[in-house]
Design a protein around this motif. Structure first.
Motif, PDB file in Angstrom:
ATOM      1  N   ASP A  21       0.843  -1.195   0.000  1.00  0.00           N
ATOM      2  CA  ASP A  21       0.000   0.000   0.000  1.00  0.00           C
ATOM      3  C   ASP A  21       0.888   1.259   0.000  1.00  0.00           C
ATOM      4  O   ASP A  21       0.620   2.234  -0.708  1.00  0.00           O
ATOM      5  CB  ASP A  21      -0.861  -0.044   1.277  1.00  0.00           C
ATOM      6  CG  ASP A  21      -2.195   0.622   1.083  1.00  0.00           C
ATOM      7  OD1 ASP A  21      -2.359   1.269   0.044  1.00  0.00           O
ATOM      8  OD2 ASP A  21      -3.052   0.504   1.977  1.00  0.00           O
ATOM      9  N   TYR A  22       1.954   1.192   0.783  1.00  0.00           N
ATOM     10  CA  TYR A  22       2.901   2.318   0.849  1.00  0.00           C
ATOM     11  C   TYR A  22       3.523   2.554  -0.536  1.00  0.00           C
ATOM     12  O   TYR A  22       3.543   3.680  -1.046  1.00  0.00           O
ATOM     13  CB  TYR A  22       3.981   2.005   1.895  1.00  0.00           C
ATOM     14  CG  TYR A  22       5.076   3.035   1.985  1.00  0.00           C
ATOM     15  CD1 TYR A  22       4.862   4.260   2.630  1.00  0.00           C
ATOM     16  CD2 TYR A  22       6.338   2.804   1.432  1.00  0.00           C
ATOM     17  CE1 TYR A  22       5.860   5.219   2.711  1.00  0.00           C
ATOM     18  CE2 TYR A  22       7.342   3.751   1.505  1.00  0.00           C
ATOM     19  CZ  TYR A  22       7.102   4.960   2.144  1.00  0.00           C
ATOM     20  OH  TYR A  22       8.100   5.907   2.218  1.00  0.00           O
ATOM     21  N   MET A  23       3.993   1.469  -1.171  1.00  0.00           N
ATOM     22  CA  MET A  23       4.608   1.604  -2.503  1.00  0.00           C
ATOM     23  C   MET A  23       3.597   2.134  -3.510  1.00  0.00           C
ATOM     24  O   MET A  23       3.903   3.029  -4.313  1.00  0.00           O
ATOM     25  CB  MET A  23       5.131   0.243  -3.007  1.00  0.00           C
ATOM     26  CG  MET A  23       6.376  -0.249  -2.318  1.00  0.00           C
ATOM     27  SD  MET A  23       6.882  -1.880  -2.951  1.00  0.00           S
ATOM     28  CE  MET A  23       7.775  -1.441  -4.453  1.00  0.00           C
ATOM     29  N   ALA A  24       2.365   1.582  -3.461  1.00  0.00           N
ATOM     30  CA  ALA A  24       1.344   1.985  -4.442  1.00  0.00           C
ATOM     31  C   ALA A  24       1.039   3.475  -4.296  1.00  0.00           C
ATOM     32  O   ALA A  24       0.925   4.193  -5.298  1.00  0.00           O
ATOM     33  CB  ALA A  24       0.088   1.141  -4.268  1.00  0.00           C
ATOM     34  N   THR A  25       0.925   3.958  -3.055  1.00  0.00           N
ATOM     35  CA  THR A  25       0.611   5.379  -2.859  1.00  0.00           C
ATOM     36  C   THR A  25       1.784   6.247  -3.295  1.00  0.00           C
ATOM     37  O   THR A  25       1.620   7.227  -4.023  1.00  0.00           O
ATOM     38  CB  THR A  25       0.268   5.656  -1.372  1.00  0.00           C
ATOM     39  OG1 THR A  25      -0.752   4.755  -0.977  1.00  0.00           O
ATOM     40  CG2 THR A  25      -0.185   7.087  -1.165  1.00  0.00           C
ATOM     41  N   CYS A  26       2.991   5.882  -2.840  1.00  0.00           N
ATOM     42  CA  CYS A  26       4.173   6.706  -3.167  1.00  0.00           C
ATOM     43  C   CYS A  26       4.424   6.746  -4.670  1.00  0.00           C
ATOM     44  O   CYS A  26       4.746   7.795  -5.225  1.00  0.00           O
ATOM     45  CB  CYS A  26       5.423   6.139  -2.502  1.00  0.00           C
ATOM     46  SG  CYS A  26       5.438   6.342  -0.730  1.00  0.00           S
ATOM     47  N   TYR A  34       5.119   9.236  -7.473  1.00  0.00           N
ATOM     48  CA  TYR A  34       6.474   9.443  -7.999  1.00  0.00           C
ATOM     49  C   TYR A  34       6.522   9.308  -9.525  1.00  0.00           C
ATOM     50  O   TYR A  34       7.037  10.189 -10.225  1.00  0.00           O
ATOM     51  CB  TYR A  34       7.402   8.422  -7.325  1.00  0.00           C
ATOM     52  CG  TYR A  34       8.810   8.436  -7.814  1.00  0.00           C
ATOM     53  CD1 TYR A  34       9.691   9.426  -7.390  1.00  0.00           C
ATOM     54  CD2 TYR A  34       9.270   7.467  -8.693  1.00  0.00           C
ATOM     55  CE1 TYR A  34      11.008   9.446  -7.844  1.00  0.00           C
ATOM     56  CE2 TYR A  34      10.580   7.477  -9.147  1.00  0.00           C
ATOM     57  CZ  TYR A  34      11.434   8.471  -8.724  1.00  0.00           C
ATOM     58  OH  TYR A  34      12.717   8.489  -9.180  1.00  0.00           O
ATOM     59  N   TYR A  35       5.978   8.208 -10.050  1.00  0.00           N
ATOM     60  CA  TYR A  35       6.023   8.006 -11.507  1.00  0.00           C
ATOM     61  C   TYR A  35       5.054   8.911 -12.255  1.00  0.00           C
ATOM     62  O   TYR A  35       5.241   9.186 -13.434  1.00  0.00           O
ATOM     63  CB  TYR A  35       5.678   6.547 -11.860  1.00  0.00           C
ATOM     64  CG  TYR A  35       6.840   5.611 -11.711  1.00  0.00           C
ATOM     65  CD1 TYR A  35       7.982   5.766 -12.486  1.00  0.00           C
ATOM     66  CD2 TYR A  35       6.818   4.571 -10.798  1.00  0.00           C
ATOM     67  CE1 TYR A  35       9.062   4.917 -12.356  1.00  0.00           C
ATOM     68  CE2 TYR A  35       7.889   3.715 -10.655  1.00  0.00           C
ATOM     69  CZ  TYR A  35       9.008   3.891 -11.444  1.00  0.00           C
ATOM     70  OH  TYR A  35      10.069   3.056 -11.312  1.00  0.00           O
ATOM     71  N   ASP A 158      10.283  -4.656 -11.158  1.00  0.00           N
ATOM     72  CA  ASP A 158      10.862  -4.222  -9.871  1.00  0.00           C
ATOM     73  C   ASP A 158      10.112  -3.045  -9.263  1.00  0.00           C
ATOM     74  O   ASP A 158      10.313  -2.705  -8.106  1.00  0.00           O
ATOM     75  CB  ASP A 158      12.364  -3.899 -10.014  1.00  0.00           C
ATOM     76  CG  ASP A 158      12.630  -2.654 -10.862  1.00  0.00           C
ATOM     77  OD1 ASP A 158      11.701  -2.153 -11.519  1.00  0.00           O
ATOM     78  OD2 ASP A 158      13.781  -2.194 -10.866  1.00  0.00           O
ATOM     79  N   ALA A 159       9.250  -2.401 -10.061  1.00  0.00           N
ATOM     80  CA  ALA A 159       8.543  -1.205  -9.573  1.00  0.00           C
ATOM     81  C   ALA A 159       7.131  -1.535  -9.096  1.00  0.00           C
ATOM     82  O   ALA A 159       6.390  -0.628  -8.721  1.00  0.00           O
ATOM     83  CB  ALA A 159       8.466  -0.166 -10.689  1.00  0.00           C
ATOM     84  N   GLU A 260       9.107  10.809  -3.254  1.00  0.00           N
ATOM     85  CA  GLU A 260      10.208  11.577  -3.864  1.00  0.00           C
ATOM     86  C   GLU A 260      11.405  10.691  -4.188  1.00  0.00           C
ATOM     87  O   GLU A 260      12.484  11.191  -4.491  1.00  0.00           O
ATOM     88  CB  GLU A 260      10.702  12.671  -2.900  1.00  0.00           C
ATOM     89  CG  GLU A 260       9.652  13.683  -2.480  1.00  0.00           C
ATOM     90  CD  GLU A 260       9.366  14.694  -3.582  1.00  0.00           C
ATOM     91  OE1 GLU A 260      10.287  15.017  -4.329  1.00  0.00           O
ATOM     92  OE2 GLU A 260       8.197  15.113  -3.691  1.00  0.00           O
ATOM     93  N   SER A 261      11.231   9.375  -4.032  1.00  0.00           N
ATOM     94  CA  SER A 261      12.337   8.476  -4.371  1.00  0.00           C
ATOM     95  C   SER A 261      11.778   7.286  -5.139  1.00  0.00           C
ATOM     96  O   SER A 261      10.581   6.989  -5.073  1.00  0.00           O
ATOM     97  CB  SER A 261      13.058   7.995  -3.100  1.00  0.00           C
ATOM     98  OG  SER A 261      12.196   7.185  -2.336  1.00  0.00           O
ATOM     99  N   ASP A 262      12.669   6.597  -5.866  1.00  0.00           N
ATOM    100  CA  ASP A 262      12.253   5.440  -6.658  1.00  0.00           C
ATOM    101  C   ASP A 262      12.289   4.200  -5.772  1.00  0.00           C
ATOM    102  O   ASP A 262      13.355   3.766  -5.352  1.00  0.00           O
ATOM    103  CB  ASP A 262      13.223   5.266  -7.839  1.00  0.00           C
ATOM    104  CG  ASP A 262      12.825   4.071  -8.677  1.00  0.00           C
ATOM    105  OD1 ASP A 262      11.622   3.941  -8.970  1.00  0.00           O
ATOM    106  OD2 ASP A 262      13.701   3.273  -9.033  1.00  0.00           O
TER     107      ASP A 262
END
Ligand code: SAH
Length: 350
Positions: A21-26, A34-35, A158-159, A260-262
């Motif tokens: 969930d954190y990755m999906a939101t960021c 980010y993307y 990987d993303a 703000e980071s990949d």
């Protein structure tokens, strides 16, 4: 509103959230992700990918595509699909190589780019402006893979968001993200959980990574693909914590610069192989794969044509990087799959 603010509100309302969930939101929040809001690639951005390092990568993949087309019996029309095309650089190099070695294929090729980010879609349109017959989609589900297809995905898997579980005293805990005491700062929390892996406890790995988005994408390709697909990515084991973040070309704490980071994890190619099933080839290290496709001869030709010593040295350095068994040559893996009845694709052994 910023990503940290959004996350804090979400955590205040719902409690700690999963790493997925954190990755999906960021990464993928529709406007702030980010993307979605920037071009993260290149010297000005946060990271660099293989096609951004050298034209040779895309050119060799163009030859790979041409060979697949021949193995498929030269169907016309045929579609070339790329998932996660970044700036469009890889596709530009692939299309140029194909037009030089196999003009018949160029004439009958329909290109489909699957890109979630409106910002990067605009970049791709600018890069590929001279090429007709290109359609964009936000999801692979919108591409009809029952048509003869060659599909490429470089540094996409990987993303995609993952769940992480850790084993402690015979019990799995899901790693969660929650707010730290001060400001918009985040920290990890854990929650006992049933991963469905209890049967494995006797030889259980300390970390389990679950890839819902990646698995869904790969299972969809396995079910619908008529042709060949190639995945290239940084490879690692799913049994280690490989969550990482890159910002301005440096590794940073994955929780420190939310949005703000990949954020990435290394791709577990054993797992990718298992999901793709019988049509999957065993993953190859990138170095031997590119050499099998003709990297050394292409580098020699480019060096002969180079205008000066500096360019020649750059080509030699990048070629060495791509094949170095202690670096990219083995850290990056390539894995292909094919629909039933097709021959083993170029560069693979099975
Ligand atoms: N393949 C490119 C870019 C890699 S960066 C290169 O090698 O240079 C990852 C790319 O995948 C970006 O274009 C990003 O916007 C896209 N992407 C990430 N998740 C995606 C998803 N779920 N669906 C489609 N594209 C996605």
């Amino acid at each position: 509103m910023s990503i940290p603010q959004l996350l804090e509100e979400k955590i205040a309302a719902e409690g700690p959230i999963s790493v997925a969930d954190y990755m999906a939101t960021c990464l993928y929040h529709p406007t702030l992700g980010y993307y979605m809001s920037r071009d993260p690639l290149g010297a000005e951005g946060d990271f660099i990918t293989v096609p951004e390092m050298t034209q040779m990568f895309g050119e060799l993949l163009g030859l790979w595509v041409a060979d697949c087309w021949i193995k498929m019996g030269r169907p016309a029309p045929v579609q070339l699909v790329e998932c996660g095309p970044g700036r469009g650089t890889l596709m530009l190099d692939v299309l140029r190589a194909i037009s030089q070695v196999m003009p018949d294929l160029s004439k009958t090729l329909n290109v489909h780019l699957v890109e979630i980010s409106p910002h990067l879609k605009a970049k791709q349109q600018a890069t590929l402006v001279a090429h007709g017959n290109i359609s964009w989609h936000t999801s692979l589900a919108d591409v009809d893979l029952s048509q003869p297809t060659v599909l490429l995905a470089n540094e996409l898997l990987d993303a995609l968001p993952v769940h992480q579980y850790f084993l402690k005293n015979g019990q799995y805990f899901e790693r969660l993200v929650t707010t730290a005491c001060s400001g918009f700062e985040f920290t990890y929390a854990t929650e006992p959980t049933d991963t469905g892996h209890d049967g494995l406890l006797s030889d259980a790995p300390a970390t389990i990574t679950i890839y819902p988005a990646g698995d869904a994408l790969l299972a969809d390709i396995r079910t619908r693909l008529n042709g060949y697909a190639l995945f290239v990515d940084y490879g690692g084991s799913g049994h280690a914590d490989t969550l990482q973040a890159q910002r301005h070309h440096k590794m940073v704490d994955p929780l420190a610069y939310a949005g703000e980071s990949d954020l990435t994890t290394h791709v577990d190619f054993g797992h990718v192989h298992a999901i793709l099933g019988t049509g999957a080839s065993t993953a190859m290290d990138m170095g031997p794969f590119l050499l099998a496709l003709g990297l050394a001869s292409r580098a020699t030709i480019l060096m002969e044509r180079a205008p000066d010593d500096e360019t020649r040295a750059q080509i030699a350095t990048v070629t060495q990087k791509l094949v170095d068994p202690n670096k990219m040559g083995s850290h990056f893996k390539c894995l292909a799959c094919r629909s039933s009845g097709l021959d083993i694709p170029a560069g693979f052994l099975d």
